[in-house]
Enzyme design. Structure first.
Site, mmCIF file in Angstrom:
data_model
loop_
_atom_site.group_PDB
_atom_site.id
_atom_site.type_symbol
_atom_site.label_atom_id
_atom_site.label_comp_id
_atom_site.label_asym_id
_atom_site.label_seq_id
_atom_site.Cartn_x
_atom_site.Cartn_y
_atom_site.Cartn_z
ATOM 1 N N GLU A 51 -100.182 -30.166 13.422
ATOM 2 C CA GLU A 51 -100.484 -29.017 12.574
ATOM 3 C C GLU A 51 -99.220 -28.174 12.514
ATOM 4 O O GLU A 51 -98.776 -27.633 13.528
ATOM 5 C CB GLU A 51 -101.641 -28.173 13.124
ATOM 6 C CG GLU A 51 -101.973 -27.006 12.181
ATOM 7 C CD GLU A 51 -102.898 -25.953 12.780
ATOM 8 O OE1 GLU A 51 -103.242 -25.007 12.045
ATOM 9 O OE2 GLU A 51 -103.267 -26.058 13.967
ATOM 10 N N ASP A 76 -95.313 -24.337 16.162
ATOM 11 C CA ASP A 76 -94.955 -23.020 15.642
ATOM 12 C C ASP A 76 -93.792 -22.504 16.480
ATOM 13 O O ASP A 76 -93.679 -22.841 17.660
ATOM 14 C CB ASP A 76 -96.137 -22.054 15.707
ATOM 15 C CG ASP A 76 -96.050 -20.947 14.663
ATOM 16 O OD1 ASP A 76 -95.072 -20.169 14.712
ATOM 17 O OD2 ASP A 76 -96.944 -20.858 13.805
ATOM 18 N N ASP A 125 -96.892 -19.911 3.999
ATOM 19 C CA ASP A 125 -96.308 -19.027 2.990
ATOM 20 C C ASP A 125 -95.900 -19.904 1.801
ATOM 21 O O ASP A 125 -95.162 -20.878 1.975
ATOM 22 C CB ASP A 125 -95.072 -18.340 3.580
ATOM 23 C CG ASP A 125 -94.465 -17.303 2.650
ATOM 24 O OD1 ASP A 125 -94.560 -17.463 1.406
ATOM 25 O OD2 ASP A 125 -93.878 -16.332 3.147
ATOM 26 N N LYS A 129 -90.309 -18.146 -4.431
ATOM 27 C CA LYS A 129 -88.949 -18.006 -4.942
ATOM 28 C C LYS A 129 -87.940 -18.916 -4.244
ATOM 29 O O LYS A 129 -86.774 -18.959 -4.635
ATOM 30 C CB LYS A 129 -88.499 -16.549 -4.815
ATOM 31 C CG LYS A 129 -89.310 -15.581 -5.655
ATOM 32 C CD LYS A 129 -88.794 -14.154 -5.508
ATOM 33 C CE LYS A 129 -89.601 -13.177 -6.352
ATOM 34 N NZ LYS A 129 -89.108 -11.774 -6.221
ATOM 35 N N ASP A 159 -104.631 -20.987 0.064
ATOM 36 C CA ASP A 159 -105.245 -20.061 -0.876
ATOM 37 C C ASP A 159 -104.431 -19.964 -2.155
ATOM 38 O O ASP A 159 -104.906 -19.460 -3.167
ATOM 39 C CB ASP A 159 -105.298 -18.670 -0.254
ATOM 40 C CG ASP A 159 -103.887 -18.222 0.143
ATOM 41 O OD1 ASP A 159 -103.397 -18.737 1.176
ATOM 42 O OD2 ASP A 159 -103.270 -17.424 -0.576
ATOM 43 N N THR A 200 -109.057 -21.006 9.653
ATOM 44 C CA THR A 200 -108.005 -20.208 10.260
ATOM 45 C C THR A 200 -108.264 -18.726 9.978
ATOM 46 O O THR A 200 -109.109 -18.363 9.155
ATOM 47 C CB THR A 200 -106.622 -20.580 9.695
ATOM 48 O OG1 THR A 200 -106.530 -20.114 8.343
ATOM 49 C CG2 THR A 200 -106.396 -22.092 9.733
ATOM 50 N N TYR A 202 -106.349 -16.699 8.355
ATOM 51 C CA TYR A 202 -106.044 -16.381 6.963
ATOM 52 C C TYR A 202 -107.077 -16.973 6.008
ATOM 53 O O TYR A 202 -107.412 -16.368 4.986
ATOM 54 C CB TYR A 202 -104.637 -16.848 6.611
ATOM 55 C CG TYR A 202 -103.586 -15.957 7.207
ATOM 56 C CD1 TYR A 202 -103.390 -14.666 6.735
ATOM 57 C CD2 TYR A 202 -102.807 -16.372 8.277
ATOM 58 C CE1 TYR A 202 -102.450 -13.814 7.299
ATOM 59 C CE2 TYR A 202 -101.867 -15.539 8.845
ATOM 60 C CZ TYR A 202 -101.689 -14.264 8.352
ATOM 61 O OH TYR A 202 -100.758 -13.429 8.921
ATOM 62 N N GLU A 203 -107.611 -18.144 6.329
ATOM 63 C CA GLU A 203 -108.635 -18.733 5.466
ATOM 64 C C GLU A 203 -109.850 -17.806 5.359
ATOM 65 O O GLU A 203 -110.362 -17.578 4.258
ATOM 66 C CB GLU A 203 -109.060 -20.085 6.008
ATOM 67 C CG GLU A 203 -110.124 -20.763 5.171
ATOM 68 C CD GLU A 203 -110.371 -22.194 5.578
ATOM 69 O OE1 GLU A 203 -111.108 -22.885 4.856
ATOM 70 O OE2 GLU A 203 -109.816 -22.621 6.606
#
Length: 254
Positions: A51, A76, A125, A129, A159, A200, A202-203
Site C-alpha cells: 500500500e 510511507d 494527492d 499540476k 476521490d 481510509t 480521507y475516504e
C-alpha cells in the site's frame, strides 16, 4: 517537533513490524532483505502486497486481516502516520502486516524484480499540476513494474475525478489493460466488498461530503516492454480540496 511526534518515532523504532533503513546503508551496502522479504521477514511464501502512501495504514491492516495467506506492507515516509497502523499490528499480533518507512521513489532498492504481487494506491494527492509526482503517472509506473511480478495488478482508489480520468487516459495511451473501473464505487453492485468496507480517513471524509469514490484496477506491462509515455490530454482540475486531520467537517478550511 512536538513531544507527541517524538514519542511516536521512538515507539515505531521499537516495533518489529516497522522497517527503517538509513539512506547511507542503501547507498553503501544495499537493503539486506531485498528479494528476501518472505524468507527473512514474514517467514512464509505468501504473496507480497504494497500500500503506497499508506498514511495510518487502514488498508494495510484491513487487507491483512481479511487475507491472512498474503503479506501486506504499508509504505510511507512519515513515521508519525505509520504509528497508528503499526500500533494496531503490534497490539493485535497481526503476523502478515508490516510497514516500511521510505519514499516511493526508492521501491526498487527495497524490492527485487517480480517480488511484489500487487500494489494499492489509496487516496493519493492527484498532483494536478505536476505529472511527474502523480502516483499513477508514467514515472512511477515505470518504478512499479521494476518490482511487480508478471500479470500483477495495480489498484487505485480516489476521490479525484481528475486523477481517475488521467489514469484511464494514461492506461489507454500505453496499452495497459484496465481490469475494472468505477466512477461511483460505493453504489456499484459489482464492486468487491473489500473496496467498500475498508475505508481510509480521507475516504470517509469524501463520503461525508457527498463525493463519489472512484476505482481502477489495471495490469501493468512487464519491464522489458516499451517505455511508457504521457498522454496528451486536457482534463479539468478538481475544484475542492481535503480537510486537514483535526479540522471540523462542515466548516470549510480557510
Amino acid at each position: 517537533m512536538g513531544k507527541n511526534k517524538l514519542k511516536k518515532f521512538n515507539d515505531i523504532a521499537q516495533m518489529d513490524c516497522v522497517v527503517e533503513c538509513p539512506f547511507a546503508m542503501l547507498s553503501d551496502e544495499g537493503f539486506p532483505m531485498r528479494g528476501k522479504w518472505n524468507e527473512t521477514f514474514f517467514k512464509n511464501k505468501g504473496k507480497i502486497v504494497l500500500e503506497l502512501g499508506c498514511g495510518k495504514g487502514e488498508y494495510t491492516v484491513g487487507l491483512a486481516r481479511r487475507y491472512p495467506e498474503c503479506n501486506f506492507i504499508g509504505i510511507d515516509i512519515k513515521g508519525a502516520r505509520l504509528w497508528t497502523g503499526a500500533k494496531e499490528v503490534t497490539s493485535c499480533n497481526i503476523p502478515n502486516a508490516a510497514f516500511l518507512r521510505t519514499t516511493i521513489d526508492l521501491l526498487p532498492k527495497f524490492f527485487a524484480p517480480s517480488e511484489v504481487s500487487e500494489i494499492w494506491i489509496t487516496f493519493p494527492d492527484p498532483q494536478m499540476k505536476k505529472e511527474n509526482k502523480r502516483l499513477t503517472g508514467t514515472r512511477f509506473m515505470e518504478l512499479y513494474r521494476r518490482v511487480l511480478a508478471p500479470g500483477a495488478m495495480i489498484k487505485l482508489k480516489s476521490d479525484s475525478q481528475f486523477l481517475y480520468e488521467y489514469t484511464l487516459a494514461m492506461a489507454a495511451h500505453n496499452g495497459i489493460t484496465v481490469a475494472q473501473s468505477s466512477r461511483d464505487l460505493h453504489n456499484d453492485p459489482s464492486a468487491p466488498d473489500e473496496l467498500k468496507q475498508i475505508r481510509t480517513f480521507y475516504e470517509q471524509q469524501w463520503l461525508d461530503r457527498g463525493l463519489t469514490i472512484k476505482y481502477i484496477s489495471m495490469i501493468v506491462p512487464e519491464e522489458n516492454t516499451p517505455a511508457l509515455t504521457e498522454p496528451e490530454v486536457e482534463i479539468p482540475f478538481d475544484t475542492y480540496r481535503s480537510y486537514f486531520r483535526g479540522e471540523i467537517p462542515g466548516q470549510e478550511p480557510k
